[in-house]
Structures are given as structure tokens and as C-alpha cells.
Write a protein that holds these residues in place. Sequence first.
Motif, PDB file in Angstrom:
ATOM      1  N   LYS A 173      48.242  35.608  62.113  1.00  0.00           N
ATOM      2  CA  LYS A 173      47.231  34.742  61.539  1.00  0.00           C
ATOM      3  C   LYS A 173      46.642  35.384  60.290  1.00  0.00           C
ATOM      4  CE  LYS A 173      47.373  31.598  64.788  1.00  0.00           C
ATOM      5  NZ  LYS A 173      47.789  30.200  64.500  1.00  0.00           N
ATOM      6  N   ALA A 174      46.019  34.575  59.456  1.00  0.00           N
ATOM      7  CA  ALA A 174      45.359  35.112  58.267  1.00  0.00           C
ATOM      8  C   ALA A 174      44.067  34.363  58.003  1.00  0.00           C
ATOM      9  CB  ALA A 174      46.274  35.029  57.047  1.00  0.00           C
ATOM     10  N   PHE A 175      43.057  35.124  57.614  1.00  0.00           N
ATOM     11  CA  PHE A 175      41.776  34.568  57.202  1.00  0.00           C
ATOM     12  C   PHE A 175      41.662  34.762  55.702  1.00  0.00           C
ATOM     13  CE2 PHE A 175      37.282  34.613  56.233  1.00  0.00           C
ATOM     14  CZ  PHE A 175      36.753  33.641  57.065  1.00  0.00           C
ATOM     15  N   VAL A 176      41.265  33.711  54.994  1.00  0.00           N
ATOM     16  CA  VAL A 176      41.126  33.814  53.543  1.00  0.00           C
ATOM     17  C   VAL A 176      39.673  33.617  53.148  1.00  0.00           C
ATOM     18  CG1 VAL A 176      43.487  33.128  53.000  1.00  0.00           C
ATOM     19  CG2 VAL A 176      41.724  31.372  53.264  1.00  0.00           C
ATOM     20  N   GLY A 177      39.236  34.381  52.155  1.00  0.00           N
ATOM     21  CA  GLY A 177      37.888  34.257  51.647  1.00  0.00           C
ATOM     22  C   GLY A 177      37.901  34.164  50.131  1.00  0.00           C
ATOM     23  N   PHE A 178      37.008  33.374  49.580  1.00  0.00           N
ATOM     24  CA  PHE A 178      36.866  33.229  48.138  1.00  0.00           C
ATOM     25  C   PHE A 178      35.409  33.488  47.784  1.00  0.00           C
ATOM     26  CE2 PHE A 178      40.439  30.556  49.395  1.00  0.00           C
ATOM     27  CZ  PHE A 178      41.423  30.971  48.507  1.00  0.00           C
ATOM     28  N   LEU A 179      35.170  34.517  46.975  1.00  0.00           N
ATOM     29  CA  LEU A 179      33.821  34.913  46.596  1.00  0.00           C
ATOM     30  C   LEU A 179      33.665  34.805  45.084  1.00  0.00           C
ATOM     31  CD1 LEU A 179      34.688  36.564  49.263  1.00  0.00           C
ATOM     32  CD2 LEU A 179      32.723  38.000  48.729  1.00  0.00           C
ATOM     33  N   GLY A 180      32.791  33.933  44.639  1.00  0.00           N
ATOM     34  CA  GLY A 180      32.577  33.747  43.217  1.00  0.00           C
ATOM     35  C   GLY A 180      31.644  34.798  42.639  1.00  0.00           C
ATOM     36  N   TRP A 181      32.001  35.290  41.442  1.00  0.00           N
ATOM     37  CA  TRP A 181      31.214  36.314  40.763  1.00  0.00           C
ATOM     38  C   TRP A 181      31.014  35.937  39.298  1.00  0.00           C
ATOM     39  CZ3 TRP A 181      29.133  40.462  43.321  1.00  0.00           C
ATOM     40  CH2 TRP A 181      29.661  40.763  44.603  1.00  0.00           C
ATOM     41  N   GLU A 182      29.965  36.519  38.707  1.00  0.00           N
ATOM     42  CA  GLU A 182      29.720  36.345  37.287  1.00  0.00           C
ATOM     43  C   GLU A 182      30.822  37.020  36.468  1.00  0.00           C
ATOM     44  OE1 GLU A 182      28.177  34.909  33.995  1.00  0.00           O
ATOM     45  OE2 GLU A 182      27.251  34.527  35.951  1.00  0.00           O
ATOM     46  N   SER A 183      31.375  38.112  37.011  1.00  0.00           N
ATOM     47  CA  SER A 183      32.433  38.845  36.334  1.00  0.00           C
ATOM     48  C   SER A 183      33.087  39.801  37.323  1.00  0.00           C
ATOM     49  CB  SER A 183      31.873  39.644  35.155  1.00  0.00           C
ATOM     50  OG  SER A 183      30.979  40.642  35.613  1.00  0.00           O
ATOM     51  N   VAL A 184      34.268  40.298  36.966  1.00  0.00           N
ATOM     52  CA  VAL A 184      34.915  41.331  37.775  1.00  0.00           C
ATOM     53  C   VAL A 184      34.026  42.560  37.825  1.00  0.00           C
ATOM     54  CG1 VAL A 184      36.904  42.867  37.969  1.00  0.00           C
ATOM     55  CG2 VAL A 184      37.240  40.490  37.269  1.00  0.00           C
ATOM     56  N   GLU A 185      33.374  42.866  36.709  1.00  0.00           N
ATOM     57  CA  GLU A 185      32.503  44.034  36.638  1.00  0.00           C
ATOM     58  C   GLU A 185      31.337  43.923  37.611  1.00  0.00           C
ATOM     59  OE1 GLU A 185      35.131  43.859  33.395  1.00  0.00           O
ATOM     60  OE2 GLU A 185      33.663  42.339  34.015  1.00  0.00           O
ATOM     61  N   ALA A 186      30.813  42.723  37.794  1.00  0.00           N
ATOM     62  CA  ALA A 186      29.721  42.523  38.749  1.00  0.00           C
ATOM     63  C   ALA A 186      30.181  42.835  40.170  1.00  0.00           C
ATOM     64  CB  ALA A 186      29.202  41.092  38.662  1.00  0.00           C
ATOM     65  N   HIS A 187      31.400  42.439  40.493  1.00  0.00           N
ATOM     66  CA  HIS A 187      31.953  42.750  41.809  1.00  0.00           C
ATOM     67  C   HIS A 187      32.132  44.257  41.961  1.00  0.00           C
ATOM     68  CE1 HIS A 187      35.641  42.668  44.681  1.00  0.00           C
ATOM     69  NE2 HIS A 187      34.531  42.915  45.336  1.00  0.00           N
ATOM     70  N   GLN A 188      32.704  44.886  40.940  1.00  0.00           N
ATOM     71  CA  GLN A 188      32.941  46.327  41.007  1.00  0.00           C
ATOM     72  C   GLN A 188      31.619  47.097  41.118  1.00  0.00           C
ATOM     73  OE1 GLN A 188      35.784  47.414  41.561  1.00  0.00           O
ATOM     74  NE2 GLN A 188      37.177  45.850  40.834  1.00  0.00           N
TER      75      GLN A 188
END
Length: 220
Positions: A173-188
Amino acid sequence: MAPATEIATLPLFAGATIEDPDSPAGKIWQSTLDTVSAQDGFQRAYYGREVENPSVVQLLVDWDSVEHHKKFIADPVYGPFSKHLMSIVEGPLTMFHANLNPHPPSAAVSGTSSPVTECLTCYFSELDPAYEENFNKLIAAVKENAEGAKAAAGGWLVEDIEHEKIGSGKKGKAFVGFLGWESVEAHQKFRETKAFNDNIHLIREGPVALEVHHTVFVEK
């Protein structure tokens, strides 16, 4: 019948500029989107290149149900449609469906609300009923502590899936998640915080494998 999101991953030939509507690849891509959007049960579509691997395009399509998409696949028009699309695709594509919460996942995967989306796939040998709750706990911590976090959606794939960590010849099985960010840098930047370190176990514990990339989506 529950609404569902088709998740397709397409490795494009080098030089396939689907963003240019006047290029050969762009015309094929626009024709693809036009055909899909004309189908019964179509709601909306989102597509974009992976940040880490720009030759790969991710296409998400919201349908009224998985059955509506399957009806399109069974239609005589699908053969020529697929052949036309595959003329710009290099190698095998993958296609699955997920029941995402919330539906539609637009806030997390539309560029108008989330300039970049963290795309997470977590693989399991078998279904883990508690995992979605853990994912939601992580999202709550992100919203409370992360600057630049926008929105999120997640859910289990409808289909079983293969992965080397599940075992040769086996499906899980697989669970998928999508997380929206202002930028890749914000996530990092969030990944360097105490809040991240205190909560990341919520999604790391349980899966036999976990994959993450970023995609810049636009909504049709």
C-alpha cells in the motif's frame, strides 16, 4: 462513488517543451488536456515538472470517481489519445488513484495558492489505519510552526503498489501527501527547526520506504 484524484508521472523526451503551446510537444500536451477535460466526470487538472528532476512531469486529475476515469480508459477514443500522448513520453509512465482529504486538493496543488508542492509517497507492506491520523498531526504542527506553509492534502492510493522495499514480486500500500509551500526554501528552512525534529517521526515511523520531491503545479 467517492471522488478521486488520478496521479500520473510522465518522463518526457529531452526538449519536449510542453509549456510552449506553439511547439510540437506543447500542441500534443494541450490536446491531451483538452481531451481529458472533455470527459464525463472530469473536475479539474494540475500539472508541472518536478523541481529535482525537470524531465519528469506530474499530472493530477480530479474525477467524480475512479469509475469515471476507468470509463474513459475503456472508451474507443482512449487508444489514439494514449498513442498521441506517448509520442512525447520517454519510458514507462505510472498512473494511480488516491482518495485525498480534503477533496479537491486544489489549495495544496494549485500554483495560485501554493507556488510549490512537496509530494510525499510512503510505502507499506500492508495498510496502516493509524498513519493518516499521524500525517494530519504532522500537518497541524507544520501549520502552527512553519513560515511559508500553505495547505495540505493526503490519502491512500486505491491500487496496490510495488516497491523494492516491499519485496520482490509483492505489492503493498502507499499513502500520498501533498504539502503546499511558498517556496522550496521555505520547506528546507522548516526542516532545520525544532518543530520539524519533534514531529517528523509521525510519518517516518511505519513506512518501509519514503520518497519526497517538489513540483511546481499549474491548474487547468
